[in-house]
Design a protein around this motif. Structure first.
Motif, PDB file in Angstrom:
ATOM      1  N   SER A  25     -20.629  29.745  27.995  1.00 36.72           N
ATOM      2  CA  SER A  25     -21.008  31.081  28.448  1.00 36.72           C
ATOM      3  C   SER A  25     -22.125  30.976  29.477  1.00 36.72           C
ATOM      4  N   GLY A  26     -22.350  32.062  30.191  1.00 33.54           N
ATOM      5  CA  GLY A  26     -23.456  32.115  31.132  1.00 33.54           C
ATOM      6  C   GLY A  26     -23.238  31.366  32.430  1.00 33.54           C
ATOM      7  N   TYR A  27     -22.028  30.884  32.669  1.00 31.94           N
ATOM      8  CA  TYR A  27     -21.779  30.134  33.899  1.00 31.94           C
ATOM      9  C   TYR A  27     -21.229  31.058  34.975  1.00 31.94           C
ATOM     10  N   THR A  28     -21.310  30.573  36.217  1.00 30.09           N
ATOM     11  CA  THR A  28     -20.838  31.336  37.361  1.00 30.09           C
ATOM     12  C   THR A  28     -19.561  30.698  37.900  1.00 30.09           C
ATOM     13  N   GLY A  29     -18.534  31.501  38.077  1.00 33.59           N
ATOM     14  CA  GLY A  29     -17.283  30.941  38.574  1.00 33.59           C
ATOM     15  C   GLY A  29     -16.616  30.134  37.486  1.00 33.59           C
ATOM     16  N   SER A  30     -16.413  28.870  37.737  1.00 33.92           N
ATOM     17  CA  SER A  30     -15.826  28.001  36.720  1.00 33.92           C
ATOM     18  C   SER A  30     -16.356  26.594  36.884  1.00 33.92           C
ATOM     19  N   PHE A  31     -16.450  25.897  35.763  1.00 33.76           N
ATOM     20  CA  PHE A  31     -16.812  24.493  35.818  1.00 33.76           C
ATOM     21  C   PHE A  31     -15.674  23.694  36.432  1.00 33.76           C
ATOM     22  N   TYR A  32     -16.026  22.674  37.173  1.00 38.59           N
ATOM     23  CA  TYR A  32     -15.005  21.814  37.765  1.00 38.59           C
ATOM     24  C   TYR A  32     -14.519  20.787  36.767  1.00 38.59           C
ATOM     25  N   CYS A  33     -15.401  20.363  35.874  1.00 40.46           N
ATOM     26  CA  CYS A  33     -15.020  19.391  34.861  1.00 40.46           C
ATOM     27  C   CYS A  33     -15.796  19.655  33.582  1.00 40.46           C
ATOM     28  N   MET A  34     -15.209  19.250  32.475  1.00 36.96           N
ATOM     29  CA  MET A  34     -15.855  19.328  31.173  1.00 36.96           C
ATOM     30  C   MET A  34     -15.499  18.078  30.391  1.00 36.96           C
ATOM     31  N   GLY A  35     -16.346  17.748  29.435  1.00 33.70           N
ATOM     32  CA  GLY A  35     -16.077  16.528  28.695  1.00 33.70           C
ATOM     33  C   GLY A  35     -16.733  16.503  27.339  1.00 33.70           C
ATOM     34  N   TRP A  36     -16.332  15.505  26.564  1.00 37.22           N
ATOM     35  CA  TRP A  36     -16.915  15.233  25.257  1.00 37.22           C
ATOM     36  C   TRP A  36     -17.545  13.844  25.275  1.00 37.22           C
ATOM     37  N   PHE A  37     -18.740  13.774  24.734  1.00 39.07           N
ATOM     38  CA  PHE A  37     -19.451  12.521  24.583  1.00 39.07           C
ATOM     39  C   PHE A  37     -19.870  12.398  23.129  1.00 39.07           C
ATOM     40  N   ARG A  38     -20.243  11.190  22.727  1.00 33.32           N
ATOM     41  CA  ARG A  38     -20.746  11.007  21.374  1.00 33.32           C
ATOM     42  C   ARG A  38     -21.849   9.967  21.374  1.00 33.32           C
ATOM     43  N   GLN A  39     -22.708  10.090  20.362  1.00 35.73           N
ATOM     44  CA  GLN A  39     -23.798   9.140  20.205  1.00 35.73           C
ATOM     45  C   GLN A  39     -23.994   8.850  18.732  1.00 35.73           C
ATOM     46  N   ALA A  40     -23.835   7.600  18.383  1.00 34.62           N
ATOM     47  CA  ALA A  40     -24.070   7.146  17.011  1.00 34.62           C
ATOM     48  C   ALA A  40     -25.511   6.666  16.906  1.00 34.62           C
ATOM     49  N   PRO A  41     -26.076   6.667  15.702  1.00 36.20           N
ATOM     50  CA  PRO A  41     -27.461   6.214  15.521  1.00 36.20           C
ATOM     51  C   PRO A  41     -27.664   4.806  16.060  1.00 36.20           C
ATOM     52  N   ASP A  90     -16.056   6.297  14.152  1.00 35.61           N
ATOM     53  CA  ASP A  90     -16.103   7.534  14.935  1.00 35.61           C
ATOM     54  C   ASP A  90     -17.281   8.422  14.526  1.00 35.61           C
ATOM     55  N   THR A  91     -17.989   8.014  13.486  1.00 36.41           N
ATOM     56  CA  THR A  91     -19.150   8.773  13.040  1.00 36.41           C
ATOM     57  C   THR A  91     -20.201   8.826  14.140  1.00 36.41           C
ATOM     58  N   ALA A  92     -20.590  10.038  14.512  1.00 37.44           N
ATOM     59  CA  ALA A  92     -21.544  10.216  15.610  1.00 37.44           C
ATOM     60  C   ALA A  92     -21.837  11.701  15.779  1.00 37.44           C
ATOM     61  N   MET A  93     -22.841  11.982  16.601  1.00 42.21           N
ATOM     62  CA  MET A  93     -23.047  13.340  17.080  1.00 42.21           C
ATOM     63  C   MET A  93     -22.177  13.492  18.320  1.00 42.21           C
ATOM     64  N   TYR A  94     -21.399  14.559  18.349  1.00 44.46           N
ATOM     65  CA  TYR A  94     -20.496  14.800  19.467  1.00 44.46           C
ATOM     66  C   TYR A  94     -21.036  15.933  20.324  1.00 44.46           C
ATOM     67  N   TYR A  95     -21.063  15.692  21.633  1.00 43.91           N
ATOM     68  CA  TYR A  95     -21.632  16.632  22.580  1.00 43.91           C
ATOM     69  C   TYR A  95     -20.589  17.094  23.586  1.00 43.91           C
ATOM     70  N   CYS A  96     -20.675  18.344  23.931  1.00 46.47           N
ATOM     71  CA  CYS A  96     -19.873  18.929  24.996  1.00 46.47           C
ATOM     72  C   CYS A  96     -20.709  18.924  26.278  1.00 46.47           C
ATOM     73  N   ALA A  97     -20.052  18.684  27.414  1.00 45.66           N
ATOM     74  CA  ALA A  97     -20.751  18.658  28.686  1.00 45.66           C
ATOM     75  C   ALA A  97     -19.896  19.316  29.758  1.00 45.66           C
ATOM     76  N   ALA A  98     -20.559  19.819  30.799  1.00 46.16           N
ATOM     77  CA  ALA A  98     -19.834  20.502  31.874  1.00 46.16           C
ATOM     78  C   ALA A  98     -20.623  20.407  33.173  1.00 46.16           C
ATOM     79  N   ASP A  99     -19.902  20.586  34.283  1.00 49.07           N
ATOM     80  CA  ASP A  99     -20.584  20.678  35.565  1.00 49.07           C
ATOM     81  C   ASP A  99     -19.677  21.322  36.592  1.00 49.07           C
ATOM     82  N   TYR A 100     -20.297  21.802  37.659  1.00 48.16           N
ATOM     83  CA  TYR A 100     -19.564  22.451  38.736  1.00 48.16           C
ATOM     84  C   TYR A 100     -19.070  21.453  39.774  1.00 48.16           C
ATOM     85  N   ARG A 101     -19.743  20.330  39.857  1.00 46.85           N
ATOM     86  CA  ARG A 101     -19.378  19.317  40.833  1.00 46.85           C
ATOM     87  C   ARG A 101     -19.233  17.997  40.108  1.00 46.85           C
ATOM     88  N   CYS A 102     -18.084  17.368  40.290  1.00 46.75           N
ATOM     89  CA  CYS A 102     -17.811  16.157  39.518  1.00 46.75           C
ATOM     90  C   CYS A 102     -17.229  15.084  40.419  1.00 46.75           C
TER      91      CYS A 102
END
Length: 124
Positions: A25-41, A90-102
């Protein structure tokens, strides 16, 4: 301002499935790309899967391909990650990411400027 809110994490036994969601939410137009990342301890953040939102073209990390599926629902401004055949590693914290330019390196965290707070996935 841009907000990415992940949900759907939890605890599951090995071999099980989870579906993560990321509401944007709160974005302008549309993101060009989105992704999932993860980080384990004790480990660095790593790319899991990503998508060019316009074409629907996807990319996966080798260890996730065939088990994980990234998808989007543009009408709901939501990104998904379907995770099957989950393993303890696969145990980890999973993060969503986005950007307008990729660029071309969608599994590189430096590609993305907007991040969610993460959702924990625990596989036992």
């Amino acid at each position: 301002h841009v907000q990415l809110v992940e949900s759907g994490g939890g605890s599951v036994q090995a071999g099980g499935s989870l579906r993560l969601s990321c509401a944007a939410s709160g974005y302008t137009g549309s993101f060009y790309c989105m992704g999932w990342f993860r980080q384990a301890p004790g480990k660095e953040r790593e790319g899991v899967a990503a998508i060019y939102t316009g074409t629907g073209s996807t990319v996966y990390a080798a260890s996730m391909e065939g088990r994980f599926t990234i998808s989007q629902d543009n009408a709901k401004s939501t990104l998904y990650l379907q995770m099957n055949s989950l393993k303890p590693e696969d145990t980890a914290m999973y993060y969503c990411a986005a950007d307008y330019r990729c660029g071309d390196y969608l599994l590189n965290q430096d590609t993305f400027g907007y991040w969610g707070q993460g959702t924990q996935v625990t596989v036992s």
